[in-house]
Structure formats: C-alpha cells, structure tokens
Design a protein around this motif. Sequence first.
Motif, PDB file in Angstrom:
ATOM      1  N   UNK A 194      19.400  22.162  52.678  1.00 60.55           N
ATOM      2  CA  UNK A 194      18.667  23.278  52.064  1.00 60.55           C
ATOM      3  C   UNK A 194      19.648  24.366  51.629  1.00 60.55           C
ATOM      4  N   UNK A 195      20.890  23.982  51.414  1.00 59.45           N
ATOM      5  CA  UNK A 195      21.940  24.917  51.050  1.00 59.45           C
ATOM      6  C   UNK A 195      23.030  24.168  50.295  1.00 59.45           C
ATOM      7  N   UNK A 196      23.950  24.913  49.718  1.00 60.26           N
ATOM      8  CA  UNK A 196      25.227  24.357  49.276  1.00 60.26           C
ATOM      9  C   UNK A 196      26.299  24.959  50.179  1.00 60.26           C
ATOM     10  N   UNK A 197      27.466  24.350  50.197  1.00 62.10           N
ATOM     11  CA  UNK A 197      28.483  24.783  51.151  1.00 62.10           C
ATOM     12  C   UNK A 197      29.820  25.028  50.449  1.00 62.10           C
ATOM     13  N   UNK A 198      30.304  26.259  50.608  1.00 67.96           N
ATOM     14  CA  UNK A 198      31.648  26.598  50.143  1.00 67.96           C
ATOM     15  C   UNK A 198      32.637  26.161  51.219  1.00 67.96           C
ATOM     16  N   UNK A 199      33.612  25.345  50.826  1.00 68.53           N
ATOM     17  CA  UNK A 199      34.579  24.772  51.755  1.00 68.53           C
ATOM     18  C   UNK A 199      35.973  25.222  51.338  1.00 68.53           C
ATOM     19  N   UNK A 200      36.727  25.748  52.293  1.00 70.41           N
ATOM     20  CA  UNK A 200      38.110  26.150  52.041  1.00 70.41           C
ATOM     21  C   UNK A 200      39.029  25.304  52.910  1.00 70.41           C
ATOM     22  N   UNK A 207      40.289  22.039  57.098  1.00 74.70           N
ATOM     23  CA  UNK A 207      39.268  23.001  56.704  1.00 74.70           C
ATOM     24  C   UNK A 207      39.394  24.244  57.578  1.00 74.70           C
ATOM     25  N   UNK A 208      39.535  25.395  56.933  1.00 73.18           N
ATOM     26  CA  UNK A 208      39.672  26.629  57.708  1.00 73.18           C
ATOM     27  C   UNK A 208      38.427  27.512  57.617  1.00 73.18           C
ATOM     28  N   UNK A 209      37.507  27.197  56.691  1.00 70.41           N
ATOM     29  CA  UNK A 209      36.303  28.023  56.564  1.00 70.41           C
ATOM     30  C   UNK A 209      35.234  27.262  55.793  1.00 70.41           C
ATOM     31  N   UNK A 210      33.977  27.346  56.247  1.00 73.76           N
ATOM     32  CA  UNK A 210      32.830  26.866  55.474  1.00 73.76           C
ATOM     33  C   UNK A 210      31.774  27.957  55.472  1.00 73.76           C
ATOM     34  N   UNK A 211      31.063  28.078  54.360  1.00 73.63           N
ATOM     35  CA  UNK A 211      29.995  29.066  54.221  1.00 73.63           C
ATOM     36  C   UNK A 211      28.785  28.388  53.596  1.00 73.63           C
ATOM     37  N   UNK A 212      27.656  28.411  54.267  1.00 75.59           N
ATOM     38  CA  UNK A 212      26.416  27.837  53.746  1.00 75.59           C
ATOM     39  C   UNK A 212      25.669  28.892  52.937  1.00 75.59           C
ATOM     40  N   UNK A 213      25.267  28.516  51.727  1.00 77.11           N
ATOM     41  CA  UNK A 213      24.506  29.402  50.844  1.00 77.11           C
ATOM     42  C   UNK A 213      23.134  28.776  50.621  1.00 77.11           C
ATOM     43  N   UNK A 214      22.050  29.389  51.137  1.00 74.95           N
ATOM     44  CA  UNK A 214      20.720  28.799  50.958  1.00 74.95           C
ATOM     45  C   UNK A 214      20.325  28.746  49.482  1.00 74.95           C
ATOM     46  N   UNK A 215      19.809  27.582  49.048  1.00 81.38           N
ATOM     47  CA  UNK A 215      19.286  27.415  47.690  1.00 81.38           C
ATOM     48  C   UNK A 215      18.078  26.487  47.769  1.00 81.38           C
ATOM     49  N   UNK A 216      17.035  26.734  46.963  1.00 79.18           N
ATOM     50  CA  UNK A 216      15.880  25.841  46.956  1.00 79.18           C
ATOM     51  C   UNK A 216      16.082  24.652  46.035  1.00 79.18           C
ATOM     52  N   UNK A 265      27.349  35.001  42.838  1.00 81.69           N
ATOM     53  CA  UNK A 265      28.675  35.552  43.105  1.00 81.69           C
ATOM     54  C   UNK A 265      28.805  35.735  44.610  1.00 81.69           C
ATOM     55  N   UNK A 266      29.507  34.802  45.241  1.00 85.22           N
ATOM     56  CA  UNK A 266      29.721  34.815  46.683  1.00 85.22           C
ATOM     57  C   UNK A 266      31.074  35.446  46.968  1.00 85.22           C
ATOM     58  N   UNK A 267      31.114  36.604  47.673  1.00 83.96           N
ATOM     59  CA  UNK A 267      32.422  37.140  48.043  1.00 83.96           C
ATOM     60  C   UNK A 267      33.229  36.090  48.807  1.00 83.96           C
ATOM     61  N   UNK A 268      34.488  35.978  48.497  1.00 82.86           N
ATOM     62  CA  UNK A 268      35.311  34.891  49.049  1.00 82.86           C
ATOM     63  C   UNK A 268      35.202  34.793  50.569  1.00 82.86           C
ATOM     64  N   UNK A 269      35.181  35.929  51.233  1.00 91.27           N
ATOM     65  CA  UNK A 269      35.111  35.922  52.691  1.00 91.27           C
ATOM     66  C   UNK A 269      33.749  36.391  53.186  1.00 91.27           C
TER      67      UNK A 269
END
Length: 484
Positions: A194-200, A207-216, A265-269
Amino acid sequence: MSAEPTSAPPPAPAEPAGARPAADRGWFVRGPYAPVTEEVTAVDLPVTGTLPAGLDGRYLRNGPNPLGLDEPVEHWFLGPGMVHGVRLRDGRAEWYRNRWVRSGEVAAALGERWPGGPVHAGMDFAANTHVIAHAGRTLATVEAGALPYELTDELDTVGPCDFDGTLPGGYAAHTKLDRRTGDLHAVAYFWGWDHVQHVVVGPDGRVRRTTDVPVPDGPMMHDFALTERYVVLLDLPVTFSMDAAAAGSSLPYTWNPAHPARVGLLPRDGAGGDVRWVEVDPCWVFHTVNAFDGTAPDGGDRVVLDVCRYAGSYDMSGLSGRGPLTLDRWTLDPRTGTAGRQLLDDRPQEFPRVDERVVSRPHRYAYSAALGQVDPGTVRPDGGFGDDAFASALLQHDLARGTVAAHRFGRDAAVGEAVFVPAAPDAAEDDGYVLAFVHDPDRGATDLVVLAAQDLVGAPVARVHLPARVPLGFHGSWVPTEQG
C-alpha cells in the motif's frame, strides 16, 4: 577477431519447427526487436575509425530476449533479460559478450544449475530492464518488486542480490547515483504493497535507509528523479488491475482515470508523511531526463523536472498513448502544489539521458532516441512503440540555446538509448562521447558507435563491429574500469 560461435547469428532468428509465425506474436519479436538465439563471445573486434584511448571500461546494455520463438511472450516488457557488453581499453575493443540473466527458470531451460539466492514475494525474474554498477557489483535490474541479479565483469550470473541481506523488500528498474555522496537511490513498487519505497544503498553496497510513502491503487512507478533536496515521485494513472490479473494478464497495469495524476516531492531525509504533492494533468511518463532545485522570483522553492510526456491516457498493453509524446519541462511549486509546463521539443522521443555527473543538479544537455521520423509530427505522434517506432537518429538537446542536433544513421538503421561518457572526470558537460548500439542492415549485425558530443552530427569517431545483432532493448551504462 575471434568469436564463439564462429558464425554470427542471422539478422532474424530462424523459426523453430512448430513455432507460431512471428507476425502472430507481436512486433517485439520481429525485425530489429527480434531475439537472438545464441550467446556469443568475440575478442579483438574490428574497428572503423579510432577509438579514444581514454575510453577504458565496459559499455553494457540490457533488454528482453525470449529463449525461443515458440515461447509465449505477450508483451515486450516480459522476456528474460539478456545483457550485452563491449570492453574498450587502450584504443581497442577487447571483447563482446551477450548473456542471458540466469533466473531459476532460465537456468532450467538452458540445462544449468540455478546459482540460488534470495527471492522477494516469490518473484524470480531474469532482470531485463537496466544494468548498472555500484560498490563493485554489476547489477541487472527490473521493476515491480523483483530483486536485481548480480553479474560478473564478464556478464555471467552470480545470483539475485539483496545487498548483503539489507534490502527489506523488492527493488526497482531505475536508480540514480548521487556522485557527491556515493549513495544509490531507487523507488521500488510492488502490487501487494500500500506504499512505494525509497531505497538508499550506500557506497559500501548495503541499504542504509528506506522510506515508505503511502499511495493508493498500486501505481506503476517505472522511473523517478532526484534533486539535491528531494526524491521526485511520479504517481500517475497507470495502476495495478485485479481484473486484468484475474483475466490472466502477465502485465496487469492499466489506465485508471479515477487515479489522480500527481508528482510527489519527498525530502531526501524525510518521512513518508512529509511528501508534498503537486497535481499535474493526466498523462503518462516512462522516463525522466533529470531534475534540479530552483528558486522562484519570490524566493520560494521550485523543482525543475524534465520528462518525456505522453499526453492523456496511456494503453500499457499496446504501449501507445492517446495524445502526443513530447519533451516537457515541469516547474513544481511545493508550497502551492501547482505545476507549470513548458514544451521543450515536439518530436516524439524516448530513453532520455544526461551526463551522469549532473544528475540531481542543473543540466544543459540531454540525449534521446527519436521515435518515428526525426522531423516533428510526421509519424506516430502518440509515440507508440512497434515496427516503425524507433527512427535511425539520436537527438542532442542544448537546453540553454533551445536547439536540437540530430545524428542520422541512415535508412533502415535502428538505434535505441545512448549514453554520454565524459572525456575526463573534470571535462565540460558536452566534452565527451555518445555511445549507442546501432543495427547495421547491410551487415545484419550491430555496431557500437562512438560519436563526439561536441559534433554530434559529424561522422562517428569510431564504429566497433560486433559479430552479432543486438536487439532493440532498454537501458544501459558505461562502467569505467575504476568503478568496477
């Protein structure tokens, strides 16, 4: 030159006994798209012209290549990946290789043992979309949540890669490398999320960071962009369709007019809830050119994003839009949530690239493959792929001057994506070479063509003559020797 096998594959694969005629299976198994049937190793390749001595590395490109013409493949995106590569050094073309990526299914079909490794959500796919290098690994990538596959320098398969067990889920087709930090960014999507994931992935390959962004609705996010402040997400109305999946579609993503078109626009951190959404007109975008941060006259933030935009609705099954395909510049205002649009070029074009050193920063030059005819609006204004899709020309955009240069390779030639290689690490943005695989209809085989970026319309600097045909495919990279 020596090669194994000693004879190059013919211009189009022979029809196996009992196979369906190619015309019944779609344009993506015909002509310059048609799969090849052999893996080839060739050394000491013949060269016309002079290869620059500074080109020291591997030119790699990935694309779908069904294992046999009787194999049922219903879409260009679905064939198992085959990576093609040419090794350049000291003004010589040392070798050409093409190798299927050995997923479990491909290894079994070839009578080999699968090397094994992690699999996300049961999806073991022979990655067919891009090939990159990072932290000493060569990786073939694919979208929709399957893992990348690691390859050796000679393109043999090592196995699926989860970055030493640090990747929590799936991965993505496209990546962006921030050359100042050494971080590799990606945006992964998967129909079951239920999201997309920014992976660094850091410079150490973990992998040093992941961020889940909810999207329908489970949108397809084939590509994204990066600025110094933001990860730029394309949430557009091509979404997962349970009806299409139930009907047996192997690519169950369809146009969904109820899904709003917007850019995130997702802030990098930042966290997933920090995304600032900007609405845009309904459209489809496979590929971004680049993005960078800007400042408005009032001092407010802006994000400038260049894209290849298909106006209106898009049919993923037929790879065709209802409206024109153009090169656009979007100026996004994160404060007001609004976007301005500027037409940069109305020639149908795809597979845009910039100098990788300017990713996330302002760029002046961009390169793309012409679709249809080179002159505006003459063939396939919707930018659809097919038998007549790719023209025999590469385009170079000077966005500061608003001019376009075209290198035409000749009637019946076919060229896809090009990659820019700087002449030196500190060279100017246009000081270098443009590399691309070009099908030579007279030989029934492919050349690796090297153009001078500062004279794109001029004669090639060099042509490396391969002993085989490289089918029109997707994306590739220049991997300098010091990078891996």
